[in-house]
Design an enzyme around this catalytic site. Structure first.
Site, PDB file in Angstrom:
ATOM      1  N   SER A 143       0.855  -1.187   0.000  1.00 28.36           N
ATOM      2  CA  SER A 143       0.000   0.000   0.000  1.00 28.36           C
ATOM      3  C   SER A 143       0.886   1.230   0.000  1.00 28.36           C
ATOM      4  O   SER A 143       1.998   1.200   0.553  1.00 28.36           O
ATOM      5  CB  SER A 143      -0.874   0.019   1.259  1.00 28.36           C
ATOM      6  OG  SER A 143      -1.525   1.268   1.376  1.00 28.36           O
ATOM      7  N   TYR A 157      -1.587  -0.518  10.322  1.00 29.84           N
ATOM      8  CA  TYR A 157      -1.762  -1.001   8.940  1.00 29.84           C
ATOM      9  C   TYR A 157      -0.574  -0.573   8.071  1.00 29.84           C
ATOM     10  O   TYR A 157      -0.021  -1.372   7.312  1.00 29.84           O
ATOM     11  CB  TYR A 157      -3.064  -0.427   8.389  1.00 29.84           C
ATOM     12  CG  TYR A 157      -3.292  -0.656   6.918  1.00 29.84           C
ATOM     13  CD1 TYR A 157      -3.863  -1.844   6.454  1.00 29.84           C
ATOM     14  CD2 TYR A 157      -2.964   0.323   5.970  1.00 29.84           C
ATOM     15  CE1 TYR A 157      -4.084  -2.043   5.094  1.00 29.84           C
ATOM     16  CE2 TYR A 157      -3.177   0.127   4.620  1.00 29.84           C
ATOM     17  CZ  TYR A 157      -3.742  -1.053   4.182  1.00 29.84           C
ATOM     18  OH  TYR A 157      -3.949  -1.251   2.835  1.00 29.84           O
TER      19      TYR A 157
HETATM   20  P1  NAP Z   1     -11.689  -5.540   0.601  1.00 30.06           P
HETATM   21  O1  NAP Z   1     -12.554  -4.987  -0.488  1.00 30.06           O
HETATM   22  O2  NAP Z   1     -12.040  -5.256   2.030  1.00 30.06           O
HETATM   23  O3  NAP Z   1     -11.568  -7.130   0.371  1.00 30.06           O
HETATM   24  C1  NAP Z   1     -10.787  -7.865   1.254  1.00 30.06           C
HETATM   25  C2  NAP Z   1     -10.679  -9.294   0.766  1.00 30.06           C
HETATM   26  O4  NAP Z   1      -9.778  -9.982   1.659  1.00 30.06           O
HETATM   27  C3  NAP Z   1     -11.987 -10.047   0.814  1.00 30.06           C
HETATM   28  O5  NAP Z   1     -12.009 -10.974  -0.249  1.00 30.06           O
HETATM   29  C4  NAP Z   1     -11.925 -10.772   2.163  1.00 30.06           C
HETATM   30  O6  NAP Z   1     -12.688 -11.968   2.205  1.00 30.06           O
HETATM   31  C5  NAP Z   1     -10.453 -11.103   2.228  1.00 30.06           C
HETATM   32  N1  NAP Z   1      -9.951 -11.316   3.576  1.00 30.06           N
HETATM   33  C6  NAP Z   1      -9.989 -10.482   4.647  1.00 30.06           C
HETATM   34  N2  NAP Z   1      -9.425 -11.063   5.734  1.00 30.06           N
HETATM   35  C7  NAP Z   1      -9.015 -12.288   5.323  1.00 30.06           C
HETATM   36  C8  NAP Z   1      -8.383 -13.374   5.969  1.00 30.06           C
HETATM   37  N3  NAP Z   1      -8.054 -13.330   7.277  1.00 30.06           N
HETATM   38  N4  NAP Z   1      -8.111 -14.495   5.240  1.00 30.06           N
HETATM   39  C9  NAP Z   1      -8.449 -14.571   3.926  1.00 30.06           C
HETATM   40  N5  NAP Z   1      -9.062 -13.572   3.269  1.00 30.06           N
HETATM   41  C10 NAP Z   1      -9.344 -12.459   3.957  1.00 30.06           C
HETATM   42  O7  NAP Z   1     -10.176  -5.046   0.446  1.00 30.06           O
HETATM   43  P2  NAP Z   1      -9.387  -4.401  -0.812  1.00 30.06           P
HETATM   44  O8  NAP Z   1      -9.530  -2.944  -0.732  1.00 30.06           O
HETATM   45  O9  NAP Z   1      -9.736  -5.124  -2.046  1.00 30.06           O
HETATM   46  O10 NAP Z   1      -7.892  -4.726  -0.361  1.00 30.06           O
HETATM   47  C11 NAP Z   1      -7.141  -5.811  -0.909  1.00 30.06           C
HETATM   48  C12 NAP Z   1      -5.675  -5.577  -0.558  1.00 30.06           C
HETATM   49  O11 NAP Z   1      -5.242  -4.333  -1.123  1.00 30.06           O
HETATM   50  C13 NAP Z   1      -5.406  -5.494   0.941  1.00 30.06           C
HETATM   51  O12 NAP Z   1      -4.185  -6.122   1.252  1.00 30.06           O
HETATM   52  C14 NAP Z   1      -5.293  -3.994   1.174  1.00 30.06           C
HETATM   53  O13 NAP Z   1      -4.500  -3.693   2.292  1.00 30.06           O
HETATM   54  C15 NAP Z   1      -4.643  -3.543  -0.124  1.00 30.06           C
HETATM   55  N6  NAP Z   1      -4.852  -2.118  -0.409  1.00 30.06           N
HETATM   56  C16 NAP Z   1      -6.097  -1.612  -0.625  1.00 30.06           C
HETATM   57  C17 NAP Z   1      -6.244  -0.246  -0.896  1.00 30.06           C
HETATM   58  C18 NAP Z   1      -7.579   0.402  -1.144  1.00 30.06           C
HETATM   59  O14 NAP Z   1      -7.670   1.638  -1.189  1.00 30.06           O
HETATM   60  N7  NAP Z   1      -8.658  -0.359  -1.320  1.00 30.06           N
HETATM   61  C19 NAP Z   1      -5.129   0.582  -0.929  1.00 30.06           C
HETATM   62  C20 NAP Z   1      -3.868   0.024  -0.704  1.00 30.06           C
HETATM   63  C21 NAP Z   1      -3.746  -1.327  -0.447  1.00 30.06           C
HETATM   64  P3  NAP Z   1     -14.194 -11.998   2.862  1.00 30.06           P
HETATM   65  O15 NAP Z   1     -15.058 -11.126   1.961  1.00 30.06           O
HETATM   66  O16 NAP Z   1     -14.578 -13.419   2.846  1.00 30.06           O
HETATM   67  O17 NAP Z   1     -14.067 -11.408   4.253  1.00 30.06           O
END
Ligand code: NAP
Length: 248
Positions: A143, A157
Site C-alpha cells: 500500500s 496497517y
Molecule cells: P476488501 O474490499 O475489504 O476485500 C478484502 C478481501 O480480503 C476479501 O475478499 C476478504 O474476504 C479477504 N480477507 C480479509 N481477511 C481475510 C483473511 N483473514 N483471510 C483470507 N481472506 C481475507 O479489500 P481491498 O480494498 O480489495 O484490499 C485488498 C488488498 O489491497 C489489501 O491487502 C489492502 O491492504 C490492499 N490495499 C487496498 C487499498 C484500497 O484503497 N482499497 C489501498 C492500498 C492497499 P471476505 O469477503 O470473505 O471477508
C-alpha cells in the site's frame, strides 16, 4: 500462455478484479475468501461465464493450517500454480497509536504480515525449482501507506505494509535463481469496501480527489498491474515495488 493462479482475498475488491481479469485471459483461478462464500462463488460463476476454470477456496490466512489446506485444495483441483497473489488484508477503524489496543494491532499484523509471509512461504515451497516446482510469480499487495505512514488513521496497517515491501526485497533475492519472481504493488486510494471497514466508506472518494490525478483508482486498474507482473511479459521484473496511486 495460460496460467493457474491463486488469489488470497479474491472474493471482493482488488482481489476480485484480479480474478476476473485473469479469467478473461483464460487462466484458471483459485478464489480465496474467509467469510463471504457467496461473493467468492459469484466470482467463480463470472469466471466460468468467460470459459475459465475457477474454485472458491475458504481460508483464514492468519491460520497456518488453513493456508496449507488452501494450497493443497487449489492445486488438487486446478493443477500446479504459476502465480500467487498475496492480497488478503484488513484495516481497523481510524485511530491514533496512543488509542490503539494491542488486540487490534495483533489482528492487523496476524492477517497482513504473518498471513502474507506464510502464504508467500507456501507459494515458494511449491514453485521453487530446487524443490521440484516449475518457477512462477508472486505478487504481494502492499500500500502507499507503507511510505506515507497513515498518521491519525492506522499506523499499524501502514507498518504491516512496510513489512510487505521488505519481504518483497528479501524474498525476490532468495528466489532469484529459483525461477520465481517476487514483486509488490502499492495501491493508492482504491474504491473498495475496505474503507467502510475502516469506518469511512467515502474515504477513497474524499482523499482520492487530493491525488495528483484528482480521483481514486478502481480495482480494475490495480488488476491490470497484477496481471502484468504475473505474466511472462514481466519476465525480467523481480524485487520491484510498483506504485499504482494516481501519483499520490
Ligand atoms: P476488501 O474490499 O475489504 O476485500 C478484502 C478481501 O480480503 C476479501 O475478499 C476478504 O474476504 C479477504 N480477507 C480479509 N481477511 C481475510 C483473511 N483473514 N483471510 C483470507 N481472506 C481475507 O479489500 P481491498 O480494498 O480489495 O484490499 C485488498 C488488498 O489491497 C489489501 O491487502 C489492502 O491492504 C490492499 N490495499 C487496498 C487499498 C484500497 O484503497 N482499497 C489501498 C492500498 C492497499 P471476505 O469477503 O470473505 O471477508
Amino acid at each position: 500462455m495460460s496460467k493457474t493462479i491463486l488469489v488470497t482475498g479474491g472474493s471482493r475488491g482488488i482481489g476480485r478484479a484480479i480474478c476476473l481479469l485473469a479469467a478473461k485471459r483464460g487462466w484458471s483461478v483459485g478464489v480465496n475468501y474467509v467469510h463471504d462464500k457467496h461473493a467468492a462463488e459469484a466470482v467463480v460463476a463470472a469466471a466460468a461465464r468467460d470459459g475459465a476454470k475457477a474454485l472458491a477456496v475458504p481460508c483464514d490466512v492468519a491460520k497456518e493450517s488453513d493456508v496449507i489446506a488452501m494450497f493443497e485444495q487449489t492445486t488438487e483441483a486446478l493443477g500446479p500454480l504459476d502465480g500467487v497473489v498475496v492480497n488478503a488484508g484488513i484495516v481497523a477503524p481510524s485511530a491514533r497509536l496512543v488509542d490503539m489496543s494491542v488486540e487490534r494491532m495483533r489482528r492487523v499484523f496476524e492477517i497482513n504480515v504473518l498471513g502474507a509471509y506464510v502464504t508467500a512461504r507456501e507459494a515458494a515451497r511449491r514453485m521453487a525449482k530446487s524443490r521440484g516446482g516449475k518457477g512462477g510469480s508472486i505478487v504481494l499487495m502492499s500500500s502507499a501507506a507503507a511510505r506515507l505512514g497513515s498518521p491519525d488513521l492506522y499506523v499499524d496497517y501502514a507498518g504491516s505494509k512496510g513489512a510487505i515491501d521488505t519481504l518483497t526485497v528479501g524474498l525476490s533475492k532468495e528466489l532469484g535463481r529459483e525461477g520465481v519472481r517476487v514483486n509488490a504493488i502499492r495501491p493508492g486510494l482504491i474504491e473498495t469496501d475496505i474503507h467502510a471497514s475502516g469506518g469511512e466508506p467515502e474515504r477513497a472518494h474524499r482523499l482520492g480527489a487530493t491525488a495528483p490525478m484528482g480521483r481514486p483508482g478502481t480495482p480494475e486498474e490495480i488488476a491490470e498491474a497484477a496481471i502484468w507482473l504475473l505474466s511472462d511479459a514481466a519476465s525480467y521484473t523481480t524485487g520491484a515495488i510498483l506504485d499504482v496511486t494516481g501519483g499520490r
